[in-house]
Design an enzyme around this catalytic site. Structure first.
Site, PDB file in Angstrom:
ATOM      1  N   SER A   8       0.849  -1.197   0.000  1.00  0.00           N
ATOM      2  CA  SER A   8       0.000   0.000   0.000  1.00  0.00           C
ATOM      3  C   SER A   8       0.878   1.238   0.000  1.00  0.00           C
ATOM      4  O   SER A   8       1.600   1.500   0.969  1.00  0.00           O
ATOM      5  CB  SER A   8      -0.889   0.011   1.243  1.00  0.00           C
ATOM      6  N   ASP A  35      -4.905   3.512  -1.845  1.00  0.00           N
ATOM      7  CA  ASP A  35      -5.955   3.854  -0.888  1.00  0.00           C
ATOM      8  C   ASP A  35      -6.539   5.225  -1.186  1.00  0.00           C
ATOM      9  O   ASP A  35      -5.868   6.246  -1.032  1.00  0.00           O
ATOM     10  CB  ASP A  35      -5.374   3.826   0.533  1.00  0.00           C
ATOM     11  N   MET A  37      -9.238   7.999  -0.201  1.00  0.00           N
ATOM     12  CA  MET A  37     -10.036   8.433   0.964  1.00  0.00           C
ATOM     13  C   MET A  37     -10.588   9.828   0.712  1.00  0.00           C
ATOM     14  O   MET A  37      -9.909  10.676   0.132  1.00  0.00           O
ATOM     15  CB  MET A  37      -9.157   8.454   2.214  1.00  0.00           C
ATOM     16  N   HIS A  66      -8.591   0.837  -3.763  1.00  0.00           N
ATOM     17  CA  HIS A  66      -9.484   0.627  -2.614  1.00  0.00           C
ATOM     18  C   HIS A  66     -10.194   1.960  -2.344  1.00  0.00           C
ATOM     19  O   HIS A  66      -9.581   2.910  -1.874  1.00  0.00           O
ATOM     20  CB  HIS A  66      -8.624   0.171  -1.426  1.00  0.00           C
ATOM     21  N   MET A 137     -11.283  -5.919   5.989  1.00  0.00           N
ATOM     22  CA  MET A 137     -10.487  -4.926   6.723  1.00  0.00           C
ATOM     23  C   MET A 137     -10.119  -5.489   8.090  1.00  0.00           C
ATOM     24  O   MET A 137     -10.994  -5.871   8.873  1.00  0.00           O
ATOM     25  CB  MET A 137     -11.274  -3.620   6.920  1.00  0.00           C
ATOM     26  N   ASP A 176      -6.444  -6.449   4.660  1.00  0.00           N
ATOM     27  CA  ASP A 176      -5.835  -5.121   4.641  1.00  0.00           C
ATOM     28  C   ASP A 176      -5.870  -4.513   6.041  1.00  0.00           C
ATOM     29  O   ASP A 176      -6.945  -4.307   6.601  1.00  0.00           O
ATOM     30  CB  ASP A 176      -6.640  -4.249   3.656  1.00  0.00           C
TER      31      ASP A 176
HETATM   32  C1  DX5 Z   1      -6.237   1.615   5.806  1.00  0.00           C
HETATM   33  C2  DX5 Z   1      -5.817   1.299   4.391  1.00  0.00           C
HETATM   34  C3  DX5 Z   1      -4.714   0.318   4.330  1.00  0.00           C
HETATM   35  C4  DX5 Z   1      -3.431   0.808   4.969  1.00  0.00           C
HETATM   36  C5  DX5 Z   1      -2.550  -0.360   5.258  1.00  0.00           C
HETATM   37  O1  DX5 Z   1      -7.314   2.453   5.792  1.00  0.00           O
HETATM   38  O2  DX5 Z   1      -6.920   0.756   3.676  1.00  0.00           O
HETATM   39  O3  DX5 Z   1      -4.481  -0.108   3.004  1.00  0.00           O
HETATM   40  O4  DX5 Z   1      -2.738   1.688   4.137  1.00  0.00           O
HETATM   41  O5  DX5 Z   1      -1.481   0.088   6.029  1.00  0.00           O
HETATM   42  P1  DX5 Z   1      -0.853  -0.844   7.175  1.00  0.00           P
HETATM   43  O6  DX5 Z   1      -0.365  -2.087   6.489  1.00  0.00           O
HETATM   44  O7  DX5 Z   1       0.228   0.004   7.754  1.00  0.00           O
HETATM   45  O8  DX5 Z   1      -1.975  -1.145   8.148  1.00  0.00           O
HETATM   46 ZN    ZN Z   2      -6.488  -0.252   1.709  1.00  0.00          ZN
END
Ligand code: DX5
Ligand code: ZN
Length: 228
Positions: A8, A35, A37, A66, A137, A176
């Site tokens: 990621s 990712d 958001m 995502h 998740m 994830d």
């Molecule tokens: C969280 C994201 C993940 C995150 C993973 O909201 O969807 O993809 O970047 O990061 P780590 O592996 O550090 O939890």
């Molecule tokens: Zn993610």
């Protein structure tokens, strides 16, 4: 089914995304996890289609996008045009989930659905035959570097069963959040076949090596568990 590693880039240096991608690709990354958001569905803002378009120019492996956004239907076309090969949407925000999955597939993109830690597996049941993959998740979405929620292994196994019951044996379960060398084997044994990792890879001194090590741990766990 192999195990795939999806670093990621949320945990990487955004001023050097191209170098980050190149490093994990040298380490054997199978996908690049992106990712997205929106500051509404999750309390953070990250990147949009223009950045995905630039990533697509440099990435040699598929982009796994995502969508942690309140209204994914508005942006599916844009992310497909930008170069997403896989796109996942959260069941928590979609009253017409079946329609959204069909819309993603119609764009030639693999369609995944995502379950938050508090969302029950039954939310997936009516679309289990339609999805190309399911993302579990193992942290509450919004930030990298959070602690893995231990119950998530059971959730992975329950999702695997739901997909199998629906006859969708080829759809992988992705996990994830908080994945690292300490839990990779356990989640693979539970049935996960795509492992997302942000901080465990990009906060390591050598992301190329961290990718290679995570991939080796996942592959060893797959060999040790019954093949599926
Ligand atoms: C969280 C994201 C993940 C995150 C993973 O909201 O969807 O993809 O970047 O990061 P780590 O592996 O550090 O939890
Ligand atoms: Zn993610």
């Amino acid at each position: 089914m192999n195990v795939q590693i999806a670093p990621s880039i949320l945990s990487s240096d955004f001023a050097a995304l191209g170098a980050a991608i190149a490093a994990v690709e040298r380490g054997g990354a199978d996908l690049i996890h992106v990712d997205v958001m929106d500051g509404h569905f999750v309390p953070n803002l990250t990147i949009g289609p223009p950045v995905v378009r630039s990533l697509k120019r440099v990435a040699r492996v598929p982009l796994d996008v995502h969508l942690m956004i309140s209204d994914p239907d508005r942006f599916i076309d844009a992310f497909a045009a930008a170069g997403a090969s896989m796109m996942s949407v959260h069941v928590e925000v979609l009253p017409h989930l079946h329609r959204t999955i069909q819309a993603i597939k119609a764009l030639g993109v693999k369609a995944g659905v995502v379950l938050n830690p508090s969302t029950p597996v039954v939310a997936l049941e009516q679309v289990a035959a339609d999805v190309d993959f399911v993302l579990v998740m193992s942290v509450n979405p919004g930030f990298e570097g959070q602690t893995f929620i231990p119950r998530s292994e059971g959730k992975v196994a329950a999702v695997r069963s739901a997909l199998d019951r629906a006859g969708n044996v080829s759809a992988p379960v992705e996990i994830d959040g908080g994945i690292d060398l300490g839990n990779a084997a356990r989640v693979v044994a539970a049935g996960a076949r795509i492992l997302v990792a942000g901080s465990a890879i990009f906060h390591a001194p050598d992301p190329e090596r961290a990718t290679r090590e995570l991939k080796a741990a996942a592959a060893a766990a797959l060999t040790a568990s019954a093949p599926r």
